[in-house]
Design a protein around this motif. Structure first.
Motif, short mmCIF file in Angstrom:
data_model
loop_
_atom_site.label_atom_id
_atom_site.label_comp_id
_atom_site.label_asym_id
_atom_site.label_seq_id
_atom_site.Cartn_x
_atom_site.Cartn_y
_atom_site.Cartn_z
N ARG A 40 0.84 -1.22 0.00
CA ARG A 40 0.00 0.00 0.00
C ARG A 40 0.87 1.26 0.00
N ASP A 41 1.87 1.28 0.88
CA ASP A 41 2.73 2.47 0.96
C ASP A 41 3.54 2.65 -0.32
N GLY A 42 4.00 1.53 -0.88
CA GLY A 42 4.78 1.62 -2.11
C GLY A 42 3.96 2.10 -3.28
N ILE A 43 2.72 1.63 -3.39
CA ILE A 43 1.83 2.07 -4.47
C ILE A 43 1.57 3.57 -4.34
N ARG A 44 1.34 4.02 -3.11
CA ARG A 44 1.06 5.44 -2.90
C ARG A 44 2.25 6.31 -3.29
N ARG A 45 3.45 5.88 -2.88
CA ARG A 45 4.64 6.65 -3.22
C ARG A 45 4.90 6.68 -4.72
N ALA A 46 4.70 5.52 -5.36
CA ALA A 46 5.06 5.40 -6.77
C ALA A 46 4.03 5.98 -7.73
N SER A 47 2.76 6.02 -7.30
CA SER A 47 1.71 6.44 -8.25
C SER A 47 0.72 7.45 -7.70
N GLY A 48 0.69 7.62 -6.38
CA GLY A 48 -0.29 8.52 -5.78
C GLY A 48 -1.63 7.87 -5.50
N PHE A 49 -1.80 6.61 -5.89
CA PHE A 49 -3.07 5.91 -5.70
C PHE A 49 -3.09 5.26 -4.32
N SER A 50 -4.20 5.43 -3.59
CA SER A 50 -4.36 4.84 -2.26
C SER A 50 -5.21 3.58 -2.39
N ALA A 51 -4.59 2.43 -2.24
CA ALA A 51 -5.28 1.15 -2.41
C ALA A 51 -5.75 0.62 -1.07
N THR A 52 -7.02 0.26 -0.99
CA THR A 52 -7.57 -0.26 0.26
C THR A 52 -7.05 -1.66 0.54
N GLN A 53 -7.12 -2.53 -0.45
CA GLN A 53 -6.62 -3.91 -0.33
C GLN A 53 -5.69 -4.16 -1.52
N PRO A 54 -4.46 -3.68 -1.43
CA PRO A 54 -3.56 -3.66 -2.59
C PRO A 54 -3.18 -5.02 -3.13
N LEU A 55 -3.28 -6.07 -2.30
CA LEU A 55 -2.90 -7.40 -2.74
C LEU A 55 -4.08 -8.23 -3.23
N ASN A 56 -5.25 -7.63 -3.28
CA ASN A 56 -6.42 -8.39 -3.70
C ASN A 56 -6.28 -8.79 -5.16
N GLY A 57 -6.39 -10.09 -5.43
CA GLY A 57 -6.20 -10.60 -6.78
C GLY A 57 -7.45 -10.62 -7.63
N GLN A 58 -8.58 -10.23 -7.06
CA GLN A 58 -9.84 -10.21 -7.81
C GLN A 58 -9.90 -8.91 -8.59
N ARG A 59 -9.63 -8.98 -9.90
CA ARG A 59 -9.53 -7.77 -10.72
C ARG A 59 -10.11 -8.03 -12.10
N CYS A 60 -10.76 -7.02 -12.65
CA CYS A 60 -11.23 -7.08 -14.03
C CYS A 60 -10.54 -6.00 -14.83
N LEU A 61 -9.99 -6.37 -15.99
CA LEU A 61 -9.27 -5.43 -16.83
C LEU A 61 -9.76 -5.52 -18.27
N THR A 62 -9.66 -4.41 -18.97
CA THR A 62 -9.80 -4.49 -20.42
C THR A 62 -8.55 -5.17 -20.97
N ARG A 63 -8.67 -5.74 -22.15
CA ARG A 63 -7.48 -6.34 -22.77
C ARG A 63 -6.40 -5.28 -23.00
#
Length: 238
Positions: free
Chosen positions: A136-159
């Motif tokens: 979480r801290d690394g994501i915030r430093r690197a991108s500015g995004f605050s992730a609630t559950q940063p390791l959650n593998g349930q994700r949907c993406l466009t191709r």
């Protein structure tokens, strides 16, 4: 509209993979479930196939990121003119995988390029918090995004988003790397609260080893994306 494929990386999940696949096949818009049997020593692949999944098998364990890429490649080979969205689910979700519909809708509606699940009900993960904080801290430093559950593998993406994030970060660093890379590239990342749950990792030595691997992989993902960490690590090498 059938526009989404589900990809399930799995290792030694014969007890739960059948229920996960069955639930995933019931999701609106899903016409394909690909299970990547990542070097299992049990009947994970056979059970998944019996439940209706297409199965890709790794002869040896290659890690989560590699399994995700293998699954995405299998879907690409089956895609028609319009690429499917990619919904990644953990193998041990069981019947709660049905709640993943909430992750697909914002992507299908064009409101997000990647959605990340936030489990409404959390389980105690004994020691897992150290890795979560690092990510979480690394994501915030690197991108500015605050992730609630940063390791959650349930994700949907466009191709398109998935391809933009390749090559994926190694192993269990994949979620951390995905979030940083897509936010930095201007893709829209949205968190969605869902009623899903998976098995807790416990506190025995197997669980401790799993967390150690997670810690290692997340640190590696951050090191390649944060110049300060990368430079400091380089100084430590002989």
């Amino acid at each position: 509209m059938t526009d989404t494929a589900v990809i399930v990386p799995a290792k030694d999940e014969a007890e739960r993979i059948g229920a996960t696949v069955t639930a995933a096949l019931q999701l609106p818009g899903v016409d394909l479930v690909v299970v990547v049997d990542d070097g299992s020593t049990d009947q994970t692949g056979r059970v998944a196939r019996a439940a209706g999944a297409r199965v890709v098998r790794h002869s040896r364990n290659r890690g989560k990121a590699s399994a995700m890429e293998s699954g995405a490649e299998a879907v690409r080979l089956l895609d028609a003119a319009v690429p499917r969205h990619l919904l990644f689910l953990d193998a041990d979700l069981g019947e709660t995988a049905r709640a993943a519909a909430g992750l697909v809708e914002p992507v299908r509606a064009g409101e997000a390029d990647m959605t990340i699940a936030v489990f409404a009900t959390r389980v105690k993960l004994g020691g897992h918090g150290v890795v979560v904080r690092l990510s979480r801290d690394g994501i915030r430093r690197a991108s500015g995004f605050s992730a609630t559950q940063p390791l959650n593998g349930q994700r949907c993406l466009t191709r398109e988003a998935f391809e933009a994030a390749r090559p994926l970060a190694h192993g269990f660093g994949v979620e951390t790397g995905l979030t940083i890379d897509l936010v930095r590239k201007g893709f829209r990342v949205v968190e969605v609260e869902v009623e899903m749950a998976h098995r807790a990792t416990g506190t025995d030595w197997h669980a401790q080893l799993h967390r150690a691997r997670q810690l290692r992989d997340v640190a590696r993902a951050l090191a390649t994306r944060e110049p300060v960490i990368r430079d400091n690590l380089a100084k430590l090498r002989p």
